[in-house]
Write an enzyme that holds these catalytic residues in place. Sequence first.
Site, PDB file in Angstrom:
ATOM      1  N   TRP A 102       0.772  -1.236  -0.080  1.00  0.00           N
ATOM      2  CA  TRP A 102       0.077  -0.150   0.020  1.00  0.00           C
ATOM      3  C   TRP A 102       0.848   1.242   0.172  1.00  0.00           C
ATOM      4  O   TRP A 102       0.542   2.311  -0.596  1.00  0.00           O
ATOM      5  CB  TRP A 102      -0.985  -0.036   1.163  1.00  0.00           C
ATOM      6  CG  TRP A 102      -1.955  -1.023   1.163  1.00  0.00           C
ATOM      7  CD1 TRP A 102      -2.099  -2.099   1.950  1.00  0.00           C
ATOM      8  CD2 TRP A 102      -2.704  -1.424   0.012  1.00  0.00           C
ATOM      9  NE1 TRP A 102      -3.087  -2.847   1.547  1.00  0.00           N
ATOM     10  CE2 TRP A 102      -3.561  -2.532   0.384  1.00  0.00           C
ATOM     11  CE3 TRP A 102      -3.137  -0.650  -0.953  1.00  0.00           C
ATOM     12  CZ2 TRP A 102      -4.528  -3.082  -0.223  1.00  0.00           C
ATOM     13  CZ3 TRP A 102      -4.127  -1.388  -1.911  1.00  0.00           C
ATOM     14  CH2 TRP A 102      -4.814  -2.442  -1.461  1.00  0.00           C
ATOM     15  N   ASP A 169      -1.402   6.884   6.412  1.00  0.00           N
ATOM     16  CA  ASP A 169      -2.466   5.835   5.875  1.00  0.00           C
ATOM     17  C   ASP A 169      -2.384   4.895   7.186  1.00  0.00           C
ATOM     18  O   ASP A 169      -1.772   4.064   7.455  1.00  0.00           O
ATOM     19  CB  ASP A 169      -1.899   4.841   4.500  1.00  0.00           C
ATOM     20  CG  ASP A 169      -3.221   4.017   4.329  1.00  0.00           C
ATOM     21  OD1 ASP A 169      -3.881   3.768   4.933  1.00  0.00           O
ATOM     22  OD2 ASP A 169      -2.799   3.312   3.193  1.00  0.00           O
ATOM     23  N   LYS A 193     -11.592  -1.873   7.101  1.00  0.00           N
ATOM     24  CA  LYS A 193     -10.581  -2.504   8.052  1.00  0.00           C
ATOM     25  C   LYS A 193     -10.981  -2.518   9.582  1.00  0.00           C
ATOM     26  O   LYS A 193     -11.122  -3.561  10.332  1.00  0.00           O
ATOM     27  CB  LYS A 193      -9.088  -2.304   7.932  1.00  0.00           C
ATOM     28  CG  LYS A 193      -8.727  -2.123   6.398  1.00  0.00           C
ATOM     29  CD  LYS A 193      -8.368  -3.403   5.660  1.00  0.00           C
ATOM     30  CE  LYS A 193      -8.278  -3.418   4.312  1.00  0.00           C
ATOM     31  NZ  LYS A 193      -7.362  -2.586   3.881  1.00  0.00           N
TER      32      LYS A 193
END
Length: 356
Positions: A102, A169, A193
């Site tokens: 990511w 993030d 998540k």
Amino acid sequence: MKKHNFSAGPSILPQEVFEKASQAVLEFNNSGLSLLEISHRSKDFVAVMEEARALVLELMGLTGKGYQALFLSGGASMEFVRVPYNFMTKSGKAAYLDTGTWAAAALKEAREFGDTIVVASSKSDNYNYIPKEYTIPADADYFHCTSNNTIFGTQMHSFPATEVPIVCDMSSDIFSRKVDFSKFGMIYAGAQKNMGPAGTTLVVVKEELLGKTGRHIPSILDYKQHIDKESMYNTPSVFAVYTSYLTLQWLKNNGGIEAMEKKNDAKAELLYAEIDRNPLFVGTAKTEDRSKMNITFLLNDASHNEQFDKLWKAAGISGLAGHRSVGGYRASIYNAMPIESVQVLVDVMRELEKKV
Ligand SMILES: *Cc1c(COP(=O)(O)O)cnc(C)c1O
């Protein structure tokens, strides 16, 4: 029977949130209407959006500190694009820490804009640790990092001290542990998540950092426009926002981030202790950088995989397979997962040990 859900995302949410969200789909606030058929500009939904945004800042300890919370669409991946648009100056540069898939995806988008500096990368070791010795150039517009690497099971247990605004993030560990959120210029997290269903992304941004790039920003990508429109620039993902709001309320009613952290520490400790004790298993992340949200491990002898898979499936466990890029196993133990479910997994690991 309800499964023990170790999925990395979309993932487990509190049962009471599923129930309340289902009820709102049938009838919202005794209105005779479903949540899904009312205007997002109706009084009742506007109140949800306002309260959810305020609750985010309250839980993070950021109320009155110049931050704004937004619920946007496009997933965390959209923020990979919005971040450089909003923070990278025309002649400037941005610093990125490359700790996983990511992080690398965020970097790739920023490269479309201008100069990027990778301050450190753990790619050559298949991202099994968090680099710590690096320098952030003082003239960078921002420093981007990923607090928890969902795929590789590593987590930043500290953040660098820098004058450069930190953009982070936090998709897979938001609200899971105490962090001094006021050290960050911007935080973002896909809801699916640890906060809600797929379909919305939480953005928390320090307002004074905006409007400095000297570039034209298309409205939909401009955080300032989303702030001015109170996170209703266009139709928000009403169901995802409402369900996230319910989860935030659940979090607050259950002791907030501090109480979650205690529970999460206990869950992670229980599972890592078994991985380290049980001679059949080995953790894949460097011990000091282990994630308390996504626990990645392997069987030393892959010929036992089939037997292990049968055992955990029979025990009602779901979502334990590792990410396709890593293999092995990954137990995601987000806020809503009870320690009893982690114990079920540990018991299965012990059972395998007895059988082989
Ligand atoms: C899942 C994940 C993403 C991608 O999120 P999307 O909402 O699918 O775009 C980005 N970053 C991290 C850390 C993630 O875990």
